[in-house]
Write a protein that holds these residues in place. Structure first.
Motif, PDB file in Angstrom:
ATOM      1  N   GLN A   1       0.844  -1.185   0.000  1.00 46.62           N
ATOM      2  CA  GLN A   1       0.000   0.000   0.000  1.00 46.62           C
ATOM      3  C   GLN A   1       0.891   1.251   0.000  1.00 46.62           C
ATOM      4  O   GLN A   1       2.019   1.216   0.493  1.00 46.62           O
ATOM      5  CB  GLN A   1      -0.900   0.024   1.228  1.00 46.62           C
ATOM      6  N   ILE A   2       0.365   2.332  -0.550  1.00 52.74           N
ATOM      7  CA  ILE A   2       1.057   3.614  -0.464  1.00 52.74           C
ATOM      8  C   ILE A   2       0.155   4.587   0.306  1.00 52.74           C
ATOM      9  O   ILE A   2      -1.069   4.536   0.187  1.00 52.74           O
ATOM     10  CB  ILE A   2       1.422   4.196  -1.843  1.00 52.74           C
ATOM     11  N   PHE A   3       0.778   5.447   1.106  1.00 53.14           N
ATOM     12  CA  PHE A   3       0.041   6.435   1.886  1.00 53.14           C
ATOM     13  C   PHE A   3       0.077   7.783   1.174  1.00 53.14           C
ATOM     14  O   PHE A   3       1.091   8.175   0.611  1.00 53.14           O
ATOM     15  CB  PHE A   3       0.653   6.582   3.277  1.00 53.14           C
ATOM     16  N   ARG A   4      -1.028   8.506   1.254  1.00 56.32           N
ATOM     17  CA  ARG A   4      -1.103   9.857   0.708  1.00 56.32           C
ATOM     18  C   ARG A   4      -1.740  10.771   1.739  1.00 56.32           C
ATOM     19  O   ARG A   4      -2.561  10.341   2.559  1.00 56.32           O
ATOM     20  CB  ARG A   4      -1.926   9.886  -0.584  1.00 56.32           C
TER      21      ARG A   4
ATOM     22  N   SER B   1      -4.877   8.728   3.510  1.00 56.59           N
ATOM     23  CA  SER B   1      -5.479   7.602   2.793  1.00 56.59           C
ATOM     24  C   SER B   1      -4.381   6.630   2.372  1.00 56.59           C
ATOM     25  O   SER B   1      -3.195   6.954   2.399  1.00 56.59           O
ATOM     26  CB  SER B   1      -6.238   8.094   1.556  1.00 56.59           C
ATOM     27  N   TYR B   2      -4.796   5.436   2.001  1.00 57.30           N
ATOM     28  CA  TYR B   2      -3.836   4.472   1.441  1.00 57.30           C
ATOM     29  C   TYR B   2      -4.533   3.670   0.352  1.00 57.30           C
ATOM     30  O   TYR B   2      -5.750   3.513   0.343  1.00 57.30           O
ATOM     31  CB  TYR B   2      -3.255   3.559   2.518  1.00 57.30           C
ATOM     32  N   SER B   3      -3.720   3.187  -0.575  1.00 58.92           N
ATOM     33  CA  SER B   3      -4.259   2.408  -1.693  1.00 58.92           C
ATOM     34  C   SER B   3      -3.129   1.591  -2.305  1.00 58.92           C
ATOM     35  O   SER B   3      -1.952   1.804  -2.009  1.00 58.92           O
ATOM     36  CB  SER B   3      -4.880   3.326  -2.744  1.00 58.92           C
TER      37      SER B   3
ATOM     38  N   PHE C   1       2.243  -0.495  10.904  1.00 60.16           N
ATOM     39  CA  PHE C   1       2.762  -0.241   9.565  1.00 60.16           C
ATOM     40  C   PHE C   1       4.232  -0.621   9.476  1.00 60.16           C
ATOM     41  O   PHE C   1       5.025  -0.290  10.361  1.00 60.16           O
ATOM     42  CB  PHE C   1       2.627   1.241   9.205  1.00 60.16           C
TER      43      PHE C   1
END
Length: 203
Positions: free
Chosen positions: A40-43, A192-194, A97
């Protein structure tokens, strides 16, 4: 049965909103890893990507920056695993995380130094069991607003009402910080993460 064991029916929500009940036996005041959501990547609310450099001794260990899809795919310290835990006394949604940097695993932690709370990254693997009711590596995942399934807040379990947030310094660099949430709606705690873009393209 030992006096320090209790029967629990932990409740949690999967990422699609499904309510799950599971029968487990957990020790009092403890956390147990349940599952891991990988890559996942965090924004932040400005759509910047969280980049972590745990071995960087400068003031840029964890910053939010604009990154291309190629940079997200190639750079270390951008891809995270989100580890979902079960709580022996269910309260909120506990997560931890971890990320890879120079082929080493680092866990995001919160430390209290003097009167100041700060985000750190410690080289170690995620434990499967934590025998305490608070942990420097466990956060409560909370929807940013009621019914929100895109943006979240992450509250430290070691100090109530302290949340992961982002803050821009005098050099226009946006840092990952931990801060006390003073206002009911604090846009700087909105994260957010995706899955990474290359993963979405291959689906």
């Amino acid at each position: 049965m030992s006096a320090d064991l209790i029967h629990m029916h932990p409740v949690h929500f999967e990422d699609d909103g499904t309510l799950i009940f599971e029968v487990q036996v957990l020790e009092s005041d403890s956390w147990r890893k349940h599952k891991t959501v990988k890559t996942q990547i965090f924004r932040n609310a400005n759509n910047q990507v969280l980049v972590v450099k745990p071995e960087d001794k400068a003031d840029g260990v964890a910053i939010f920056a604009t990154k291309t899809d190629q940079e997200i795919e190639e750079e270390s310290g951008i891809i995270f695993n989100i580890h979902i835990f079960e709580d022996s006394k269910p309260r909120k949604f506990p997560v931890a995380f971890s990320t890879k940097w120079n082929n080493k695993t680092y866990i995001m932690c919160i430390e209290e130094v003097g009167n100041q709370m700060k985000v750190t990254f410690r080289e170690r693997d995620i434990p499967t069991y934590i025998s305490e009711d608070v942990s420097s590596m466990i956060f409560f995942k909370i929807p940013f607003s009621e019914g929100d399934r895109q943006f979240y807040m992450f509250e430290s379990t070691i100090k109530e009402n302290y949340f992961l947030a982002f803050e821009k310094d005098e050099n226009n660099i946006t840092h990952l910080i931990i801060k006390r949430k003073e206002d009911e709606i604090d846009q700087f705690t909105r994260l957010s993460y995706s899955a990474p873009p290359n993963t979405l393209r291959n689906q």
